[in-house]
Write a protein that holds these residues in place. Structure first.
Motif, PDB file in Angstrom:
ATOM      1  N   VAL A 221     -56.354  16.660 143.656  1.00 42.56           N
ATOM      2  CA  VAL A 221     -57.364  17.679 143.943  1.00 42.56           C
ATOM      3  C   VAL A 221     -58.051  18.227 142.692  1.00 42.56           C
ATOM      4  N   VAL A 222     -57.574  17.905 141.497  1.00 41.91           N
ATOM      5  CA  VAL A 222     -58.190  18.453 140.282  1.00 41.91           C
ATOM      6  C   VAL A 222     -59.426  17.652 139.915  1.00 41.91           C
ATOM      7  N   ASP A 223     -60.308  18.282 139.152  1.00 40.18           N
ATOM      8  CA  ASP A 223     -61.514  17.617 138.679  1.00 40.18           C
ATOM      9  C   ASP A 223     -61.208  16.816 137.416  1.00 40.18           C
ATOM     10  N   GLY A 224     -62.128  15.878 137.096  1.00 40.09           N
ATOM     11  CA  GLY A 224     -61.997  15.126 135.862  1.00 40.09           C
ATOM     12  C   GLY A 224     -61.133  13.891 136.028  1.00 40.09           C
ATOM     13  N   PRO A 225     -61.060  13.077 134.964  1.00 42.37           N
ATOM     14  CA  PRO A 225     -60.253  11.853 135.028  1.00 42.37           C
ATOM     15  C   PRO A 225     -58.766  12.165 135.188  1.00 42.37           C
ATOM     16  N   ARG A 226     -58.079  11.306 135.932  1.00 41.82           N
ATOM     17  CA  ARG A 226     -56.651  11.504 136.184  1.00 41.82           C
ATOM     18  C   ARG A 226     -55.779  10.653 135.275  1.00 41.82           C
TER      19      ARG A 226
END
Length: 321
Positions: A221-226
Motif C-alpha cells: 500500500v505504500v507509494d514509491g518503488p518497493r
C-alpha cells in the motif's frame, strides 16, 4: 568474614554490570544515530518510502539473525521463547515496528525537530513515572537532574539542527509523535522484562521476525518503488539491517538485562547527538552553538547515568551472576 566480603562484592559487581549495560545501550544508540544518513543515501539512489526501507531493514535483520541462530545451533531456544512467552514477544515485535512507523509518519506531518523531541523526550519521562509508582517513592534529585539535563540537551540538538523543518498537519504529527514515544516506552518496558529471561540474540531474532511480519505487508500500500537493483542502495539497506537493527538491538537487550528501562531510554538520547555529529562530519552541516551545547548536555547526562545514585532507574542485579 566470607559473608562480609560477599556483601561488599555484590554491590560492586552490580555497579560494574550497570556500567557495562549503559555502554551497550549507548553503543546501540550510536548505531541508530547513523540510520538517518543511511536512509538519506538510499533515497538519493532509490526513492523508497521510509516505511519500505523500514520493512526491508527489519526483514534483513531477521534473516541475518536466523542464520546466526542456525549456525550456533540455537534455533530451539527461539522456538522455546515463542512457546513460553508468545504475548511478550508479540508486544516487543509489534511495538518496535509500530513506534518506528509512528515516528516516520510524524516526521512527514510536523517535521524532524518536533517529532524527535516529543517521541524521544516522552519515553524517559513516562518510564521514570512508572518506576516511581512501582517503587512507591519519588525519583531522587540526582535522577531528576540527569533527566532534565538530557531533555534540555535533546531540545537544543533537535531544534538547532532542524529549525526550518515544518509539516502539513502539525496536530496529527504531534499525536503520532506521542504515540511513538508511548509505544517506545512500553516496548522498552516489555523488552526489559523478557530480556532478563532469555538471550539477547534469541530475543532480537524473535522480535525482528514479528516486526518483519508486521511491516512487509505494508509494501502493498505504500507509494514509491518497493525493491531496488541499485548496488549502493542495497549496500546501505544491508547496513541498516545488519548494524542498526540486528547488532543494535542485541546490544539494547543485553543492556536491558542490567539497566532499568528508564535509564536505557535516557541513554538512547545519544541517538540524535550521533545523527547531528554524523551530519556535520559527512554532510558538512554546520553545528551552531545551541547544538554544541545540547550535545554536551546529553553526554553529561549519559555520563551521570553511570552513577547508581543518579541513574534514571534502579540498579539491577546481573541475571547471569
Amino acid at each position: 568474614m566470607v559473608g562480609q566480603a560477599q556483601a561488599v562484592a555484590a554491590p560492586r559487581h552490580h555497579e560494574q554490570s550497570h556500567l557495562r549495560g549503559l555502554v551497550e545501550v549507548a553503543g546501540a544508540s550510536v548505531l541508530w544515530g547513523t540510520g538517518g544518513l543511511a536512509l538519506q543515501l538510499i533515497r538519493e539512489h532509490e526513492p523508497m518510502s521510509p516505511i519500505t526501507i523500514s520493512a526491508w531493514r527489519m526483514a534483513t535483520a531477521a534473516v541475518v539473525l536466523l542464520l546466526a541462530l542456525l549456525a550456533l545451533r540455537r534455533g530451539p531456544e527461539l522456538v522455546h521463547l515463542a512457546r513460553t512467552r508468545p504475548r511478550q514477544l508479540l508486544v516487543v515485535g509489534v511495538g518496535t515496528a509500530a513506534y518506528q512507523g509512528f515516528y516516520f509518519v510524524s516526521v512527514t506531518q510536523v517535521g524532524v525537530a518536533v517529532s524527535t523531541v516529543v517521541s524521544l523526550g516522552l519515553a524517559p519521562v513516562l518510564l521514570t513515572v512508572v518506576e516511581s509508582v512501582r517503587q512507591r517513592r519519588a525519583p531522587t534529585p540526582g535522577r531528576l537532574a540527569v533527566l532534565a539535563t538530557a531533555l534540555l540537551g535533546l531540545v537544543l540538538v533537535s531544534v538547532a539542527g532542524h529549525a526550518s523543518s515544518t509539516g502539513p498537519d502539525p496536530v496529527l504529527g504531534v499525536v503520532l509523535a506521542v504515540a511513538s514515544g508511548t509505544t517506545y516506552a512500553l516496548t522498552a518496558l516489555a523488552g526489559g522484562s523478557i530480556s532478563r529471561e532469555t538471550s539477547p540474540l534469541v530475543l532480537t531474532s524473535g522480535m525482528t521476525l514479528v516486526g518483519a511480519a508486521v511491516l512487509l505487508p505494508l509494501l502493498a500500500v505504500v507509494d514509491g518503488p518497493r525493491v531496488s537493483a541499485d548496488p549502493v542502495a542495497l549496500a546501505w539497506l544491508a547496513y541498516l539491517g545488519v548494524l542498526t537493527m540486528a547488532l543494535a538491538y542485541v546490544l539494547l537487550y543485553s543492556g536491558l538485562r542490567v539497566v532499568a528501562p528508564s535509564t536505557a531510554v535516557t541513554a538512547s538520547l545519544v541517538e540524535p547527538v550521533t545523527a547531528a555529529v554524523v551530519a556535520a562530519v559527512v554532510l558538512s552541516e554546520s553545528l551552531g552553538p545551541a547544538a554544541v551545547a545540547g550535545i554536551v548536555l546529553v553526554l553529561l547526562a549519559v555520563a551521570g547515568l553511570g552513577r547508581p545514585s543518579a541513574a534514571a532507574g534502579p540498579v539491577l542485579p546481573d541475571p547471569g551472576r
